[in-house]
Write an enzyme that holds these catalytic residues in place. Structure first.
Site, mmCIF file in Angstrom:
data_model
loop_
_atom_site.group_PDB
_atom_site.id
_atom_site.type_symbol
_atom_site.label_atom_id
_atom_site.label_comp_id
_atom_site.label_asym_id
_atom_site.label_seq_id
_atom_site.Cartn_x
_atom_site.Cartn_y
_atom_site.Cartn_z
ATOM 1 N N ASP A 79 0.893 -1.147 0.000
ATOM 2 C CA ASP A 79 0.000 0.000 0.000
ATOM 3 C C ASP A 79 0.943 1.211 0.000
ATOM 4 O OD1 ASP A 79 -2.179 1.759 0.927
ATOM 5 O OD2 ASP A 79 -1.121 1.662 2.827
ATOM 6 N N ASP B 282 -1.534 -0.699 6.001
ATOM 7 C CA ASP B 282 -1.752 -0.115 7.323
ATOM 8 C C ASP B 282 -3.197 0.319 7.587
ATOM 9 O OD1 ASP B 282 -1.572 1.941 5.416
ATOM 10 O OD2 ASP B 282 -1.241 3.407 6.991
ATOM 11 N N ASP C 212 -7.187 -1.443 3.849
ATOM 12 C CA ASP C 212 -6.292 -2.537 3.473
ATOM 13 C C ASP C 212 -6.722 -3.871 4.075
ATOM 14 O OD1 ASP C 212 -4.655 -0.760 2.090
ATOM 15 O OD2 ASP C 212 -3.561 -0.252 3.911
HETATM 16 P P1 ADP Z 1 -3.452 4.238 0.150
HETATM 17 O O1 ADP Z 1 -4.092 3.077 -0.525
HETATM 18 O O2 ADP Z 1 -2.390 4.873 -0.687
HETATM 19 O O3 ADP Z 1 -3.013 3.969 1.548
HETATM 20 P P2 ADP Z 1 -6.041 5.180 0.915
HETATM 21 O O4 ADP Z 1 -6.778 4.125 0.171
HETATM 22 O O5 ADP Z 1 -5.960 5.116 2.385
HETATM 23 O O6 ADP Z 1 -4.575 5.361 0.289
HETATM 24 O O7 ADP Z 1 -6.665 6.544 0.494
HETATM 25 C C1 ADP Z 1 -6.812 6.827 -0.862
HETATM 26 C C2 ADP Z 1 -7.166 8.252 -1.034
HETATM 27 O O8 ADP Z 1 -8.469 8.469 -0.523
HETATM 28 C C3 ADP Z 1 -6.253 9.192 -0.291
HETATM 29 O O9 ADP Z 1 -5.135 9.549 -1.062
HETATM 30 C C4 ADP Z 1 -7.187 10.350 -0.026
HETATM 31 O O10 ADP Z 1 -7.202 11.189 -1.163
HETATM 32 C C5 ADP Z 1 -8.549 9.712 0.128
HETATM 33 N N1 ADP Z 1 -8.910 9.485 1.538
HETATM 34 C C6 ADP Z 1 -9.065 8.310 2.173
HETATM 35 N N2 ADP Z 1 -9.430 8.473 3.451
HETATM 36 C C7 ADP Z 1 -9.491 9.802 3.650
HETATM 37 C C8 ADP Z 1 -9.798 10.646 4.763
HETATM 38 N N3 ADP Z 1 -10.121 10.166 5.957
HETATM 39 N N4 ADP Z 1 -9.767 11.964 4.567
HETATM 40 C C9 ADP Z 1 -9.452 12.473 3.370
HETATM 41 N N5 ADP Z 1 -9.150 11.758 2.301
HETATM 42 C C10 ADP Z 1 -9.164 10.439 2.419
HETATM 43 MG MG MG Z 2 -2.666 3.287 3.538
#
Ligand code: ADP
Ligand code: MG
Length: 341
Positions: A65, A254, A258
């Site tokens: 991730d 994390d 995920d």
């Molecule tokens: P990654 O897979 O890279 O860990 P996430 O899936 O956690 O990223 O999040 C993907 C995208 O969704 C983030 O880059 C953000 O733009 C948006 N996002 C997710 N959760 C939040 C949140 N709580 N507040 C704001 N944006 C969020």
């Molecule tokens: Mg993440």
């Protein structure tokens, strides 16, 4: 049958019976796994069972991730942008309010920035978090959303030219943007290189973030395949595909988003202190101090454990074979059979 003395052959039969008892194998194999799990936990790696040691040892595909795993867990807000009348202070205020209950690293960064700037947050109703998307809250009857670029209308998307990370929308209309410094962990490139040396065929990144950001991280870290803009269920789909073409796949993540992938992968590895509870629960291996260098250690410990297990099996069987043979021709006595066992 061939006229031997009854008492002599009964004795030899008993010697063989004692020597062929499987205790040595029954004890030595699980004991080696216990030792492997114990050794790993001393180094801050929690492995939830012996079968994961077997899978990690033959893993040839490592999937990561991005946010919080390849990049630093501690994110900071670097810029607040307004796309209309709303002041930067207000953008921060409403965003921090909507993020009140989110544990996402970006949410933490926004709340920290609001605190730093002495911005008072408001009371909201109906907080909701959509994993991998963002959050929504109702403030004064209006719907406030903070989330990624995919939530914007086609028209609003055209206004975005830089690498703004998350956007604030009121009733679906874009009002502001917040940029965070999602910087790569200094140790990430070295970890990926190590894994390659340990026989990883593919180093994959699955991220909910946008393509531009994902590509820049991939280039700087040595990721060989990347999939961006993914929702949690799409991450699972990609994982299923990867599983088909590899001996064993490891997923390192994390976030709450995920958790489904962590369960689907042959081995799920979660960050222990940074990770969400859902991720830690769903994972098979937990890195207690979030140190991704320990992924390589996990592989090495697992391989060593399996090597010792095999040594134990060969040694136990060899000793027994020799004593069985000697027992059958009358050379080994009962004490030697007991000793061999
Ligand atoms: P990654 O897979 O890279 O860990 P996430 O899936 O956690 O990223 O999040 C993907 C995208 O969704 C983030 O880059 C953000 O733009 C948006 N996002 C997710 N959760 C939040 C949140 N709580 N507040 C704001 N944006 C969020
Ligand atoms: Mg993440």
């Amino acid at each position: 049958i061939f006229g031997g003395t009854f008492s002599v052959w009964l004795y030899r039969a008993l010697v063989c019976l004692v020597a062929s008892c499987p205790c040595a194998i029954v004890i030595s194999v699980p004991l080696a796994f216990f030792a492997g799990i114990g050794g790993a936990s001393k180094r801050g790696i929690m492995i939830k069972g012996g079968k994961y040691i077997e899978s990690v040892a033959k893993a040839d595909c490592f999937v990561f991730d991005k946010t919080g795993t390849l990049t630093n867990g501690k994110i900071k807000v670097t810029k607040v942008t307004s796309y209309g009348e709303m002041s930067e202070n207000d953008i921060l205020k409403f965003s921090a309010t909507a993020e009140e209950y989110s544990a996402h690293p970006i949410a933490q960064a926004i709340k920290q920035k609001a605190k730093l700037e002495n911005v008072e947050t408001l009371k909201a109703d109906d907080y909701q978090e959509k994993a991998g998307n963002g959050v929504t809250a109702i403030i004064d009857g209006k719907n406030y959303t903070v989330g990624h670029i995919g939530l914007l209308s086609e028209e609003d998307k055209k206004k975005i030219t830089d690498d703004t990370s998350v956007f604030l929308l009121i009733d679906g209309k874009l009002v502001g943007g917040i940029t965070v410094n999602d910087t790569i962990r200094t140790e990430t490139p070295k970890v990926l290189k190590n894994l390659k040396e340990l026989g990883a065929k593919d180093l994959v990144m699955l991220t909910g973030d946008n393509k531009k950001k994902a590509e820049s991280v991939a280039k700087l870290t040595g990721i060989t395949k990347l999939f961006s803009n993914l929702l949690p269920n799409e991450k699972v789909k990609h994982m299923e595909e990867l599983k088909k073409s590899h001996k064993a796949t490891v997923f390192v993540g994390d976030g709450i988003n995920d958790a489904p992938v962590l369960t689907r992968a042959d081995i799920g590895i979660a960050m222990g202190s940074l990770g969400s509870d859902a991720a830690i629960e769903a994972a098979d291996v937990v890195l207690m101090d979030d140190d991704i260098r320990k992924i390589a250690s996990t592989v090495l410990i697992s391989r060593k454990t399996l090597r010792i297990v095999k040594q134990n099996i060969v040694f136990a069987l060899a000793v027994k074979a020799v004593v069985l043979l000697l027992g059958a021709i009358g050379v080994a006595n009962m004490w030697e059979a007991v000793f061999a066992d």
